[in-house]
Design an enzyme around this catalytic site. Sequence first.
Site, PDB file in Angstrom:
ATOM      1  N   LYS A   1     -46.500 -35.561  22.968  1.00 37.42           N
ATOM      2  CA  LYS A   1     -46.529 -34.120  22.666  1.00 37.42           C
ATOM      3  C   LYS A   1     -47.312 -33.357  23.710  1.00 37.42           C
ATOM      4  CE  LYS A   1     -48.199 -35.266  18.763  1.00 37.42           C
ATOM      5  NZ  LYS A   1     -48.935 -36.229  17.982  1.00 37.42           N
TER       6      LYS A   1
ATOM      7  N   HIS B   1     -53.347 -37.682  13.878  1.00 33.61           N
ATOM      8  CA  HIS B   1     -51.983 -38.086  13.540  1.00 33.61           C
ATOM      9  C   HIS B   1     -51.267 -38.758  14.711  1.00 33.61           C
ATOM     10  CE1 HIS B   1     -52.343 -34.292  10.865  1.00 33.61           C
ATOM     11  NE2 HIS B   1     -52.834 -35.338  10.227  1.00 33.61           N
TER      12      HIS B   1
ATOM     13  N   TYR C   1     -46.855 -27.089  19.466  1.00 31.91           N
ATOM     14  CA  TYR C   1     -46.579 -28.449  19.929  1.00 31.91           C
ATOM     15  C   TYR C   1     -45.156 -28.508  20.454  1.00 31.91           C
ATOM     16  CZ  TYR C   1     -50.201 -29.928  16.500  1.00 31.91           C
ATOM     17  OH  TYR C   1     -51.331 -30.109  15.762  1.00 31.91           O
TER      18      TYR C   1
ATOM     19  N   ASP D   1     -55.812 -36.303   5.435  1.00 27.71           N
ATOM     20  CA  ASP D   1     -56.583 -36.529   6.662  1.00 27.71           C
ATOM     21  C   ASP D   1     -57.981 -37.082   6.363  1.00 27.71           C
ATOM     22  OD1 ASP D   1     -54.415 -35.643   8.109  1.00 27.71           O
ATOM     23  OD2 ASP D   1     -55.305 -33.714   8.643  1.00 27.71           O
TER      24      ASP D   1
END
Length: 179
Positions: free
Chosen positions: A72, A62, A132, A168
């Site tokens: 991140k 992603h 995250y 995904d």
Amino acid sequence: MKFRRTDIEGVVEIEMEPVADERGDFARTYCAETFLAAGIELTVCQTNLSRNHQRGTLRGMHYQDQPNPDPKLVRCNRGRIFDVAVDLRRDSPSFCRWTATELDSNRHNALFVPAGCAHGFLTLEDDCDVAYMMGTSYVAELARGVRWNDPAFGIEWPFEPSIMSDRDAAYPDFVPASR
């Protein structure tokens, strides 16, 4: 904290340096000043937790598109994961290359993934919690992804995933345009 550069510019593994005594241990997991001194700029505006029940769960690959790409800092707080970053920055010398780090709750390491890189992971054991710290807020209209097994990247996963979302699994082939 110790900062270990990877083959992809801006992707950095961070290792904590715990101080232990009879109570257990204590370590700093993030310090804006220390990160900035190491060349990592991350202003945290959102944190997320991903709970994964079974070994072989894949999440990714992603990223968030312009004008709000998402840097991140990823940490596995329970369990172990194979954590991957793919460089999608067309002007980067490592464009379309990937790097991976095993994040382990016992090692307390983390991976910083800069804006412009796709990110994903595969759980290496049951019951993995992945946290995250995000540098931008999530914007659904900008959410994008590339397929985990796209030949454009050739990611060498430790084994075939057994669980992933339909989204995904269905990302189309990435077509790298010329730089």
